[in-house]
Design a protein around this motif. Structure first.
Motif, PDB file in Angstrom:
ATOM      1  N   ALA A  93     -13.121   6.632  16.153  1.00  0.00           N
ATOM      2  CA  ALA A  93     -12.412   7.863  16.535  1.00  0.00           C
ATOM      3  C   ALA A  93     -13.175   8.653  17.590  1.00  0.00           C
ATOM      4  N   GLU A  94     -14.440   8.329  17.771  1.00  0.00           N
ATOM      5  CA  GLU A  94     -15.246   9.032  18.766  1.00  0.00           C
ATOM      6  C   GLU A  94     -14.894   8.625  20.197  1.00  0.00           C
ATOM      7  N   PHE A  95     -14.143   7.487  20.371  1.00  0.00           N
ATOM      8  CA  PHE A  95     -13.916   7.054  21.755  1.00  0.00           C
ATOM      9  C   PHE A  95     -12.549   6.414  22.016  1.00  0.00           C
ATOM     10  N   VAL A  96     -11.804   5.978  20.980  1.00  0.00           N
ATOM     11  CA  VAL A  96     -10.502   5.336  21.247  1.00  0.00           C
ATOM     12  C   VAL A  96      -9.424   6.386  21.496  1.00  0.00           C
ATOM     13  N   ASP A  97      -8.195   5.918  21.740  1.00  0.00           N
ATOM     14  CA  ASP A  97      -7.089   6.824  22.070  1.00  0.00           C
ATOM     15  C   ASP A  97      -6.123   7.038  20.915  1.00  0.00           C
ATOM     16  N   ALA A  98      -6.197   6.194  19.898  1.00  0.00           N
ATOM     17  CA  ALA A  98      -5.361   6.343  18.703  1.00  0.00           C
ATOM     18  C   ALA A  98      -5.920   5.431  17.617  1.00  0.00           C
ATOM     19  N   ILE A  99      -5.534   5.728  16.376  1.00  0.00           N
ATOM     20  CA  ILE A  99      -5.956   4.954  15.220  1.00  0.00           C
ATOM     21  C   ILE A  99      -4.717   4.419  14.515  1.00  0.00           C
ATOM     22  N   ARG A 100      -4.760   3.156  14.105  1.00  0.00           N
ATOM     23  CA  ARG A 100      -3.705   2.589  13.270  1.00  0.00           C
ATOM     24  C   ARG A 100      -4.287   2.356  11.886  1.00  0.00           C
ATOM     25  N   ILE A 101      -3.698   3.004  10.874  1.00  0.00           N
ATOM     26  CA  ILE A 101      -4.118   2.799   9.493  1.00  0.00           C
ATOM     27  C   ILE A 101      -2.881   2.785   8.600  1.00  0.00           C
ATOM     28  N   ASN A 102      -3.079   2.375   7.376  1.00  0.00           N
ATOM     29  CA  ASN A 102      -2.136   2.640   6.305  1.00  0.00           C
ATOM     30  C   ASN A 102      -2.879   3.598   5.380  1.00  0.00           C
ATOM     31  N   PRO A 103      -2.582   4.899   5.432  1.00  0.00           N
ATOM     32  CA  PRO A 103      -3.370   5.868   4.652  1.00  0.00           C
ATOM     33  C   PRO A 103      -3.485   5.513   3.178  1.00  0.00           C
ATOM     34  N   GLY A 104      -2.445   4.888   2.612  1.00  0.00           N
ATOM     35  CA  GLY A 104      -2.484   4.528   1.209  1.00  0.00           C
ATOM     36  C   GLY A 104      -3.508   3.463   0.883  1.00  0.00           C
ATOM     37  N   ASN A 105      -3.999   2.750   1.900  1.00  0.00           N
ATOM     38  CA  ASN A 105      -5.007   1.711   1.683  1.00  0.00           C
ATOM     39  C   ASN A 105      -6.417   2.150   2.064  1.00  0.00           C
TER      40      ASN A 105
END
Length: 201
Positions: A93-105
Motif C-alpha cells: 500500500a506504500e507504493f501501488v495504485d490499488a489493492i485487491r482483497i477479499n476482506p472476509g479472508n
C-alpha cells in the motif's frame, strides 16, 4: 450501448473508473511477480497493446519487494492482488495504485481496519474480489455455490469496509459459469452503486 447505471467514481492511479468515465481495460501479469524483468516485459507489452491497468499477484514478501521495483518502471497503474495475508497489503500500500482483497479472508476486524487505514493514507481504492469457488463458509453452507451466495458475500464484504468509513470500492464477481457470473452482477446492481470490474478468463 444501453444507458449505464450511475455509480461512484474511483481512481486507480490516473485512470478514472465509474461515474461516467470511459470503460477501462485491465489485464494481469502471469509471470511470478518476483521475476522483475519478466513481469516488466509483460506490463510493457500490455501498455503498447492499449491496456489501462495491470494487476500483479503478491503471494509472499519476495513478490512485495519485487513489486516495489516494478512499480518504479511500470507505464501502467498497478493493482496488487492480495490473498489472506494482510501484512503484504500493508507493505504494498506504500507504493501501488490499488489493492485487491477479499476482506472476509483477511482475518479479524483489526486486520481489515489496518488495510483500510493504509489505503486511506494514499487514497487507494480497494477492489473486493468474490469468487464462487472460494466463498466464505457461512454463505456456501447456507446457499451453496449460487448467485445468492455470491451477492450476499459481496454485500458482507462491502459492509466490512464501510464500517470503517471506506467507500473507494470496486467490485468483482467471478464464477466458472459465465451465465451465473452475469446473473450475479445483475442481481447485485440494484443493491449498490459501486463500480464493477468484469473479469474474463
Amino acid at each position: 450501448m444501453k444507458n449505464r447505471y450511475p455509480t461512484r467514481q474511483i481512481s486507480v492511479g490516473s485512470v478514472k473508473i465509474g461515474g461516467g468515465a470511459h470503460i477501462s481495460v485491465q489485464s494481469m501479469s502471469f509471470s511470478k511477480t518476483k521475476d522483475v524483468e519478466g513481469t516488466l516485459e509483460q506490463i510493457n507489452r500490455l501498455y503498447f497493446a492499449g491496456c489501462d491497468i495491470v494487476r500483479c499477484a503478491v503471494l509472499d514478501k519476495q513478490d512485495a519487494d519485487a513489486l516495489a521495483r516494478i512499480k518504479k518502471s511500470s507505464p501502467l497503474p498497478i493493482v496488487a492482488d492480495i490473498h489472506f495475508n494482510f501484512r503484504l497489503a500493508l507493505q504494498v500500500a506504500e507504493f501501488v495504485d490499488a489493492i485487491r482483497i477479499n476482506p472476509g479472508n483477511i482475518g479479524s476486524a483489526k486486520n481489515i481496519k489496518a488495510v483500510v487505514d493504509a489505503c486511506k493514507q494514499r487514497n487507494l481504492p480497494i477492489r473486493i474480489g468474490v469468487n464462487s469457488g472460494s466463498l466464505e463458509k457461512q454463505f456456501e453452507d447456507h446457499y451453496g455455490r449460487t448467485v445468492e451466495a455470491m451477492v450476499e458475500s459481496v454485500l458482507y464484504n462491502i459492509k466490512l469496509l464501510e464500517d470503517f468509513d471506506f467507500t473507494d470500492i470496486k467490485i468483482s464477481l467471478k464464477s466458472s459459469d459465465v451465465e451465473r457470473t452475469m446473473q450475479a452482477y445483475r442481481a447485485l446492481r440494484p443493491k449498490t452503486n459501486y463500480p464493477f470490474h468484469l473479469g474474463v478468463t
